[in-house]
Design a protein around this motif. Structure first.
Motif, PDB file in Angstrom:
ATOM      1  N   GLN A 133      62.102  24.500  51.367  1.00 30.45           N
ATOM      2  CA  GLN A 133      61.769  24.413  51.919  1.00 30.45           C
ATOM      3  C   GLN A 133      63.024  25.505  52.744  1.00 30.45           C
ATOM      4  OE1 GLN A 133      65.211  21.648  51.800  1.00 30.45           O
ATOM      5  NE2 GLN A 133      63.613  19.791  51.814  1.00 30.45           N
ATOM      6  N   ASP A 134      63.333  26.259  52.299  1.00 29.11           N
ATOM      7  CA  ASP A 134      63.765  28.264  52.527  1.00 29.11           C
ATOM      8  C   ASP A 134      62.773  28.950  52.818  1.00 29.11           C
ATOM      9  OD1 ASP A 134      63.417  28.734  50.370  1.00 29.11           O
ATOM     10  OD2 ASP A 134      64.517  30.029  49.891  1.00 29.11           O
ATOM     11  N   TRP A 135      61.564  28.630  53.119  1.00 27.47           N
ATOM     12  CA  TRP A 135      59.950  29.396  53.047  1.00 27.47           C
ATOM     13  C   TRP A 135      60.315  29.987  54.833  1.00 27.47           C
ATOM     14  CZ3 TRP A 135      56.819  33.108  52.101  1.00 27.47           C
ATOM     15  CH2 TRP A 135      56.123  33.395  52.555  1.00 27.47           C
ATOM     16  N   ASP A 136      60.250  31.775  54.658  1.00 26.28           N
ATOM     17  CA  ASP A 136      60.827  32.187  55.806  1.00 26.28           C
ATOM     18  C   ASP A 136      59.399  33.494  55.682  1.00 26.28           C
ATOM     19  OD1 ASP A 136      61.270  33.859  58.140  1.00 26.28           O
ATOM     20  OD2 ASP A 136      63.658  33.282  57.383  1.00 26.28           O
ATOM     21  N   PRO A 137      58.715  33.302  56.539  1.00 32.19           N
ATOM     22  CA  PRO A 137      57.359  34.482  56.165  1.00 32.19           C
ATOM     23  C   PRO A 137      58.616  35.435  56.806  1.00 32.19           C
ATOM     24  CG  PRO A 137      56.298  32.776  58.195  1.00 32.19           C
ATOM     25  CD  PRO A 137      58.028  31.982  57.562  1.00 32.19           C
ATOM     26  N   ARG A 138      58.597  35.976  58.062  1.00 33.83           N
ATOM     27  CA  ARG A 138      59.482  36.848  58.186  1.00 33.83           C
ATOM     28  C   ARG A 138      59.750  37.841  57.926  1.00 33.83           C
ATOM     29  NH1 ARG A 138      57.154  38.013  63.449  1.00 33.83           N
ATOM     30  NH2 ARG A 138      55.911  35.987  64.860  1.00 33.83           N
ATOM     31  N   ARG A 139      60.910  36.807  56.583  1.00 37.02           N
ATOM     32  CA  ARG A 139      61.503  37.777  55.910  1.00 37.02           C
ATOM     33  C   ARG A 139      60.655  37.967  54.358  1.00 37.02           C
ATOM     34  NH1 ARG A 139      65.362  36.101  51.474  1.00 37.02           N
ATOM     35  NH2 ARG A 139      65.108  34.057  51.684  1.00 37.02           N
ATOM     36  N   ALA A 140      59.432  36.856  54.090  1.00 40.99           N
ATOM     37  CA  ALA A 140      58.733  37.166  53.242  1.00 40.99           C
ATOM     38  C   ALA A 140      57.837  39.101  53.523  1.00 40.99           C
ATOM     39  CB  ALA A 140      58.176  35.928  52.691  1.00 40.99           C
ATOM     40  N   VAL A 153      60.017  38.962  46.479  1.00 39.37           N
ATOM     41  CA  VAL A 153      59.261  39.815  47.193  1.00 39.37           C
ATOM     42  C   VAL A 153      58.686  37.624  47.765  1.00 39.37           C
ATOM     43  CG1 VAL A 153      57.150  40.368  48.698  1.00 39.37           C
ATOM     44  CG2 VAL A 153      58.622  41.224  46.879  1.00 39.37           C
ATOM     45  N   MET A 154      58.652  37.308  47.589  1.00 38.48           N
ATOM     46  CA  MET A 154      58.623  35.471  47.511  1.00 38.48           C
ATOM     47  C   MET A 154      58.017  35.156  46.711  1.00 38.48           C
ATOM     48  SD  MET A 154      54.899  35.782  49.680  1.00 38.48           S
ATOM     49  CE  MET A 154      53.482  36.901  48.911  1.00 38.48           C
ATOM     50  N   ALA A 155      58.450  34.501  46.100  1.00 35.79           N
ATOM     51  CA  ALA A 155      58.424  32.882  44.633  1.00 35.79           C
ATOM     52  C   ALA A 155      57.633  32.619  44.722  1.00 35.79           C
ATOM     53  CB  ALA A 155      59.905  32.031  44.746  1.00 35.79           C
ATOM     54  N   GLY A 156      56.448  32.657  44.188  1.00 37.73           N
ATOM     55  CA  GLY A 156      55.224  32.186  43.595  1.00 37.73           C
ATOM     56  C   GLY A 156      54.330  32.255  43.173  1.00 37.73           C
ATOM     57  N   VAL A 157      53.560  33.348  43.594  1.00 39.55           N
ATOM     58  CA  VAL A 157      52.582  34.037  43.582  1.00 39.55           C
ATOM     59  C   VAL A 157      52.521  34.694  42.324  1.00 39.55           C
ATOM     60  CG1 VAL A 157      51.132  35.976  44.091  1.00 39.55           C
ATOM     61  CG2 VAL A 157      52.287  34.775  45.648  1.00 39.55           C
ATOM     62  N   ALA A 182      68.911  33.442  41.937  1.00 38.45           N
ATOM     63  CA  ALA A 182      69.501  34.063  43.249  1.00 38.45           C
ATOM     64  C   ALA A 182      68.781  35.197  43.873  1.00 38.45           C
ATOM     65  CB  ALA A 182      71.182  34.180  43.793  1.00 38.45           C
ATOM     66  N   HIS A 183      67.997  35.530  43.145  1.00 38.05           N
ATOM     67  CA  HIS A 183      67.435  36.944  42.789  1.00 38.05           C
ATOM     68  C   HIS A 183      66.103  37.317  43.430  1.00 38.05           C
ATOM     69  CE1 HIS A 183      65.944  36.407  39.824  1.00 38.05           C
ATOM     70  NE2 HIS A 183      64.673  36.814  39.392  1.00 38.05           N
ATOM     71  N   LEU A 184      66.025  35.831  43.884  1.00 38.60           N
ATOM     72  CA  LEU A 184      64.336  35.453  44.285  1.00 38.60           C
ATOM     73  C   LEU A 184      63.841  35.219  46.023  1.00 38.60           C
ATOM     74  CD1 LEU A 184      63.282  32.017  42.238  1.00 38.60           C
ATOM     75  CD2 LEU A 184      62.855  34.930  41.588  1.00 38.60           C
ATOM     76  N   GLY A 185      62.784  35.648  46.634  1.00 43.17           N
ATOM     77  CA  GLY A 185      62.343  35.688  48.078  1.00 43.17           C
ATOM     78  C   GLY A 185      62.105  34.572  48.147  1.00 43.17           C
ATOM     79  N   PRO A 186      61.978  34.042  50.052  1.00 41.94           N
ATOM     80  CA  PRO A 186      61.158  32.941  49.840  1.00 41.94           C
ATOM     81  C   PRO A 186      60.597  32.103  49.300  1.00 41.94           C
ATOM     82  CG  PRO A 186      61.458  34.233  51.866  1.00 41.94           C
ATOM     83  CD  PRO A 186      61.855  35.410  50.705  1.00 41.94           C
ATOM     84  N   ASP A 187      61.288  30.918  49.214  1.00 42.74           N
ATOM     85  CA  ASP A 187      60.397  30.046  47.661  1.00 42.74           C
ATOM     86  C   ASP A 187      58.638  29.327  48.707  1.00 42.74           C
ATOM     87  OD1 ASP A 187      58.895  28.403  46.285  1.00 42.74           O
ATOM     88  OD2 ASP A 187      60.948  27.393  45.974  1.00 42.74           O
ATOM     89  N   LEU A 188      57.734  30.080  48.654  1.00 46.24           N
ATOM     90  CA  LEU A 188      56.214  29.948  49.798  1.00 46.24           C
ATOM     91  C   LEU A 188      56.139  28.263  49.588  1.00 46.24           C
ATOM     92  CD1 LEU A 188      54.092  32.746  47.707  1.00 46.24           C
ATOM     93  CD2 LEU A 188      54.154  31.788  50.043  1.00 46.24           C
ATOM     94  N   LEU A 189      56.528  27.531  48.146  1.00 43.70           N
ATOM     95  CA  LEU A 189      56.434  25.754  48.753  1.00 43.70           C
ATOM     96  C   LEU A 189      58.254  25.216  49.337  1.00 43.70           C
ATOM     97  CD1 LEU A 189      54.093  25.178  45.774  1.00 43.70           C
ATOM     98  CD2 LEU A 189      53.408  25.420  47.816  1.00 43.70           C
ATOM     99  N   PRO A 216      50.897  42.163  57.089  1.00 43.63           N
ATOM    100  CA  PRO A 216      51.789  41.764  56.021  1.00 43.63           C
ATOM    101  C   PRO A 216      52.281  40.393  56.699  1.00 43.63           C
ATOM    102  CG  PRO A 216      52.672  44.397  56.554  1.00 43.63           C
ATOM    103  CD  PRO A 216      51.853  43.273  58.070  1.00 43.63           C
ATOM    104  N   LEU A 217      52.303  40.216  58.180  1.00 39.50           N
ATOM    105  CA  LEU A 217      53.333  38.718  57.880  1.00 39.50           C
ATOM    106  C   LEU A 217      51.533  37.692  57.310  1.00 39.50           C
ATOM    107  CD1 LEU A 217      55.623  37.112  59.299  1.00 39.50           C
ATOM    108  CD2 LEU A 217      53.931  37.356  61.585  1.00 39.50           C
ATOM    109  N   ARG A 218      50.778  38.022  58.398  1.00 39.47           N
ATOM    110  CA  ARG A 218      48.855  37.739  58.332  1.00 39.47           C
ATOM    111  C   ARG A 218      48.800  37.572  56.604  1.00 39.47           C
ATOM    112  NH1 ARG A 218      43.872  38.749  57.789  1.00 39.47           N
ATOM    113  NH2 ARG A 218      42.688  36.699  58.671  1.00 39.47           N
ATOM    114  N   LEU A 219      49.171  38.360  55.940  1.00 40.69           N
ATOM    115  CA  LEU A 219      49.237  38.127  54.883  1.00 40.69           C
ATOM    116  C   LEU A 219      50.042  36.861  53.680  1.00 40.69           C
ATOM    117  CD1 LEU A 219      48.417  40.675  51.968  1.00 40.69           C
ATOM    118  CD2 LEU A 219      49.174  39.236  51.300  1.00 40.69           C
ATOM    119  N   VAL A 220      51.042  37.228  53.896  1.00 41.18           N
ATOM    120  CA  VAL A 220      52.192  36.168  53.321  1.00 41.18           C
ATOM    121  C   VAL A 220      52.224  34.439  53.954  1.00 41.18           C
ATOM    122  CG1 VAL A 220      54.054  38.196  53.037  1.00 41.18           C
ATOM    123  CG2 VAL A 220      54.689  36.551  55.006  1.00 41.18           C
ATOM    124  N   GLN A 221      51.290  34.612  55.046  1.00 42.00           N
ATOM    125  CA  GLN A 221      50.552  33.120  55.118  1.00 42.00           C
ATOM    126  C   GLN A 221      50.115  32.956  54.774  1.00 42.00           C
ATOM    127  OE1 GLN A 221      51.206  34.594  59.874  1.00 42.00           O
ATOM    128  NE2 GLN A 221      52.976  33.545  60.388  1.00 42.00           N
TER     129      GLN A 221
END
Length: 255
Positions: A129-136, A157-161, A120-127, A187-192
């Motif tokens: 269904q909850d992926w949200d680039p703006r939140r990341a 911050v975001m889950a998977g890196v 539950a503590h994780l950020g948006p999962d890069l892969l 930052p938005l471009r970076l997470v995308q």
């Protein structure tokens, strides 16, 4: 090195091998769960969340969930194979197959209804269904003085890196791993881009971040200490002093 794409691919492989099948063997070699026996139960679902794997068995209300994390050296193997017994953490068998968890960093059996509490503590999962680039991007920018690689590796911050992608992303965006997050102009471009990298590698055996899948050409800087930068020819530098090893080009990446 297991990262979000590796876990996503592993979940897909386990899903194909186990889902819909009855367990004929359940051997858990972790003292706390050694007496747990799920033999006779049906594997209902396999899912990944960042770097975490869940094998859900039995009913949604009363079933169990086998939660694992590969950490640095863990893996799941489908089918028979020669593995030193002390490395095996779990064996799951069906009428026509075998799944073996090897060197797993985390292995526990949870109540299925509440298994997602551990992530539950994780950020948006890069892969996911909850992926949200703006939140990341907002999570990444929350501490502008933090080292960029450190922030990218923070699963909140975001889950998977993992460390490979953290180093590669720093190179692509022209910042050293120790550069402050606040020096990144977009930052938005970076997470995308992070999402694009993992998405393109989710089904590959050999990870590629350069777009060139030929052997020896797949990464920009990771693992290439003292080799010439693919852009400018400057020798790639390396630092082992921190918790994670870092690679960068001193010419292409700003401090």
């Amino acid at each position: 090195m297991p990262e979000g794409d590796t876990v996503f691919h592993t979940a897909a492989t386990l899903r194909q091998a186990l889902v819909g099948k009855t367990l004929t063997r359940c051997d858990i070699r972790v003292p706390r769960y050694a007496t747990v026996d799920l033999t006779g139960d049906v594997v209902d679902e396999v899912l990944s969340r960042g770097k975490h794997l869940f094998i859900r068995v039995g009913s949604k209300d009363g079933g169990a969930s086998i939660h694992s994390h590969l950490k640095m050296d863990g893996s799941w193997r489908i089918g028979p194979g020669r593995v030193e017994p002390h490395r095996i953490r779990i064996v799951l068998g069906t009428a026509d197959g075998l799944a073996t968890g090897i060197d797993l960093g985390v292995l526990e059996v949870l109540e299925r209804a509440h298994d997602q509490d551990v992530v539950a503590h994780l950020g948006p999962d890069l892969l996911g269904q909850d992926w949200d680039p703006r939140r990341a991007a907002a999570n990444l920018s929350a501490d502008p003085d933090r080292a960029l690689a450190e922030a990218l590796l923070d699963q909140r911050v975001m889950a998977g890196v993992g460390n490979v992608y953290a180093n590669e992303l720093c190179f692509v965006f022209g910042r050293r791993p120790t550069a402050r997050v606040g020096t990144v102009p977009d930052p938005l471009r970076l997470v995308q881009r992070a999402r694009d990298m993992l998405w393109l590698n989710r089904s590959r055996t050999n990870r590629c971040t350069t777009g060139d899948t030929r052997r020896g050409q797949q990464v920009w800087v990771y693992g290439r200490s003292a080799q010439p930068c693919r852009r400018c020819g400057t020798s790639i530098e390396m630092d082992r002093s921190g918790d994670r090893i870092s690679f960068w080009c001193p010419n292409c990446q700003a401090p």
